[in-house]
Design a protein around this motif. Structure first.
Motif, short mmCIF file in Angstrom:
data_model
loop_
_atom_site.label_atom_id
_atom_site.label_comp_id
_atom_site.label_asym_id
_atom_site.label_seq_id
_atom_site.Cartn_x
_atom_site.Cartn_y
_atom_site.Cartn_z
N MET A 108 0.86 -1.19 0.00
CA MET A 108 0.00 0.00 0.00
C MET A 108 0.90 1.24 0.00
O MET A 108 0.90 2.02 0.95
CB MET A 108 -0.90 -0.03 1.25
CG MET A 108 -2.08 0.91 1.20
SD MET A 108 -3.02 0.76 2.75
CE MET A 108 -4.66 1.05 2.13
N PRO A 109 1.70 1.40 -1.06
CA PRO A 109 2.69 2.48 -1.07
C PRO A 109 2.06 3.87 -0.96
O PRO A 109 0.97 4.11 -1.48
CB PRO A 109 3.41 2.30 -2.41
CG PRO A 109 2.49 1.48 -3.25
CD PRO A 109 1.68 0.65 -2.31
N GLY A 110 2.78 4.73 -0.23
CA GLY A 110 2.35 6.11 -0.10
C GLY A 110 1.42 6.37 1.08
O GLY A 110 1.03 7.50 1.32
N TYR A 173 -5.56 6.16 -0.33
CA TYR A 173 -4.82 5.21 -1.18
C TYR A 173 -5.49 5.06 -2.54
O TYR A 173 -4.81 5.05 -3.58
CB TYR A 173 -4.71 3.85 -0.48
CG TYR A 173 -4.02 2.81 -1.31
CD1 TYR A 173 -2.67 2.93 -1.63
CD2 TYR A 173 -4.70 1.70 -1.80
CE1 TYR A 173 -2.02 1.98 -2.40
CE2 TYR A 173 -4.06 0.74 -2.57
CZ TYR A 173 -2.72 0.89 -2.86
OH TYR A 173 -2.07 -0.05 -3.62
N GLU A 174 -6.82 4.96 -2.56
CA GLU A 174 -7.54 4.85 -3.83
C GLU A 174 -7.30 6.07 -4.70
O GLU A 174 -7.13 5.96 -5.92
CB GLU A 174 -9.04 4.64 -3.57
CG GLU A 174 -9.35 3.27 -3.01
CD GLU A 174 -10.77 3.11 -2.49
OE1 GLU A 174 -11.47 4.15 -2.30
OE2 GLU A 174 -11.18 1.96 -2.26
N LYS A 175 -7.25 7.25 -4.09
CA LYS A 175 -6.99 8.48 -4.84
C LYS A 175 -5.56 8.46 -5.42
O LYS A 175 -5.36 8.81 -6.58
CB LYS A 175 -7.18 9.70 -3.93
CG LYS A 175 -7.00 11.02 -4.63
CD LYS A 175 -7.26 12.18 -3.70
CE LYS A 175 -7.07 13.51 -4.42
NZ LYS A 175 -7.28 14.64 -3.54
N ILE A 176 -4.59 8.06 -4.61
CA ILE A 176 -3.20 7.94 -5.08
C ILE A 176 -3.12 6.97 -6.24
O ILE A 176 -2.49 7.23 -7.25
CB ILE A 176 -2.26 7.52 -3.93
CG1 ILE A 176 -2.11 8.65 -2.91
CG2 ILE A 176 -0.90 7.11 -4.46
CD1 ILE A 176 -1.40 8.24 -1.63
N ALA A 177 -3.78 5.81 -6.08
CA ALA A 177 -3.74 4.76 -7.13
C ALA A 177 -4.38 5.27 -8.42
O ALA A 177 -3.85 5.01 -9.51
CB ALA A 177 -4.45 3.51 -6.63
N ARG A 178 -5.48 6.01 -8.31
CA ARG A 178 -6.13 6.58 -9.51
C ARG A 178 -5.21 7.56 -10.21
O ARG A 178 -5.14 7.60 -11.44
CB ARG A 178 -7.44 7.30 -9.13
CG ARG A 178 -8.64 6.40 -9.05
CD ARG A 178 -9.93 7.19 -9.00
NE ARG A 178 -9.96 8.26 -8.01
CZ ARG A 178 -10.32 8.09 -6.73
NH1 ARG A 178 -10.67 6.92 -6.29
NH2 ARG A 178 -10.33 9.12 -5.91
N ASN A 179 -4.51 8.38 -9.44
CA ASN A 179 -3.63 9.39 -10.02
C ASN A 179 -2.38 8.80 -10.67
O ASN A 179 -1.74 9.45 -11.48
CB ASN A 179 -3.23 10.43 -8.96
CG ASN A 179 -4.42 11.29 -8.55
OD1 ASN A 179 -5.38 11.44 -9.31
ND2 ASN A 179 -4.34 11.85 -7.36
N ARG A 180 -2.01 7.57 -10.29
CA ARG A 180 -0.85 6.91 -10.90
C ARG A 180 -1.16 6.40 -12.30
O ARG A 180 -0.27 6.16 -13.08
CB ARG A 180 -0.39 5.72 -10.05
CG ARG A 180 0.37 6.16 -8.82
CD ARG A 180 0.97 4.97 -8.12
NE ARG A 180 1.60 5.42 -6.88
CZ ARG A 180 1.53 4.78 -5.74
NH1 ARG A 180 0.92 3.64 -5.66
NH2 ARG A 180 2.11 5.27 -4.68
N HIS A 181 -2.44 6.16 -12.57
CA HIS A 181 -2.83 5.57 -13.87
C HIS A 181 -3.19 6.59 -14.88
O HIS A 181 -3.45 7.62 -14.91
CB HIS A 181 -3.99 4.59 -13.69
CG HIS A 181 -3.64 3.45 -12.80
ND1 HIS A 181 -2.50 2.72 -12.94
CD2 HIS A 181 -4.28 2.91 -11.73
CE1 HIS A 181 -2.47 1.78 -12.02
NE2 HIS A 181 -3.53 1.87 -11.27
#
Length: 181
Positions: A108-110, A173-181
């Motif tokens: 769960m990075p970040g 975490y979901e927001k971070i993951a969305r922004n990575r894609h």
């Protein structure tokens, strides 16, 4: 499972960096099985875990973090101690005193938050040859043992937080993951 091989100039060998299982993968909720065969594939797994952890980057990793349900932990806390592999680790004594420490996960990075843990623990484990060992740990090392053994038991670290904190971290975490894609 896909295995990534990278050439690193500082070393004269090929590193194997394995894909990390990401939260909320259900494999992170499963208890890992004890290791009962101490052989070259176990040593290779331990080396792969170390290299995967360094690439993540992190200071602790378990076999379940790379999708292998075995009770293997690798820690590398720096400070000149070098990496250590713990096979079938278990906490056999914990101090009544607790400490708060900021924790996170390679899965769960970040994301991180403070978790309350025992200040000192005694850990029983086996080394890569199957020899039973004991370790007294305090501070960061004690926190890492508790964190990684929780993971071996299928207890992802955010389950130690209040529901409200956990939900906020998951949304972040979901927001971070969305922004990575």
């Amino acid at each position: 499972m896909r295995v990534v091989r990278r050439r690193v100039l500082a070393y004269d060998h090929r590193m194997t960096i394995r894909p990390i299982v990401r939260y909320p993968d259900p494999r992170l909720d499963l208890a890992a099985e004890p290791v009962d065969v101490f052989d070259d594939p176990l040593r290779e797994l331990a080396q792969d875990l170390l290299e995967t952890m360094h690439a993540a980057p992190g200071i602790g990793i378990t076999a379940p973090h790379v999708g292998i349900a075995l009770r293997v932990v690798v820690l590398d806390l720096g400070a000149g101690e070098g990496p250590q592999t713990y096979v079938n680790p278990e906490i056999i004594r914990a101090s009544p005193e607790t400490i708060l420490h900021k924790e996170g996960s390679v899965s769960m990075p970040g994301i991180n938050d403070e978790v309350e843990r025992h200040a000192r623990v005694r850990v029983k484990y086996q080394d890569l040859d199957g020899v039973v060992q004991f370790e007294e740990a305090d501070g960061l090392r004690a926190v890492c043992h508790q964190h990684e053994i929780d993971q071996l038991d299928g207890m992802f670290w955010i389950k130690r937080l209040s529901r409200l904190k956990r939900e906020r971290l998951i949304k972040r975490y979901e927001k971070i993951a969305r922004n990575r894609h």
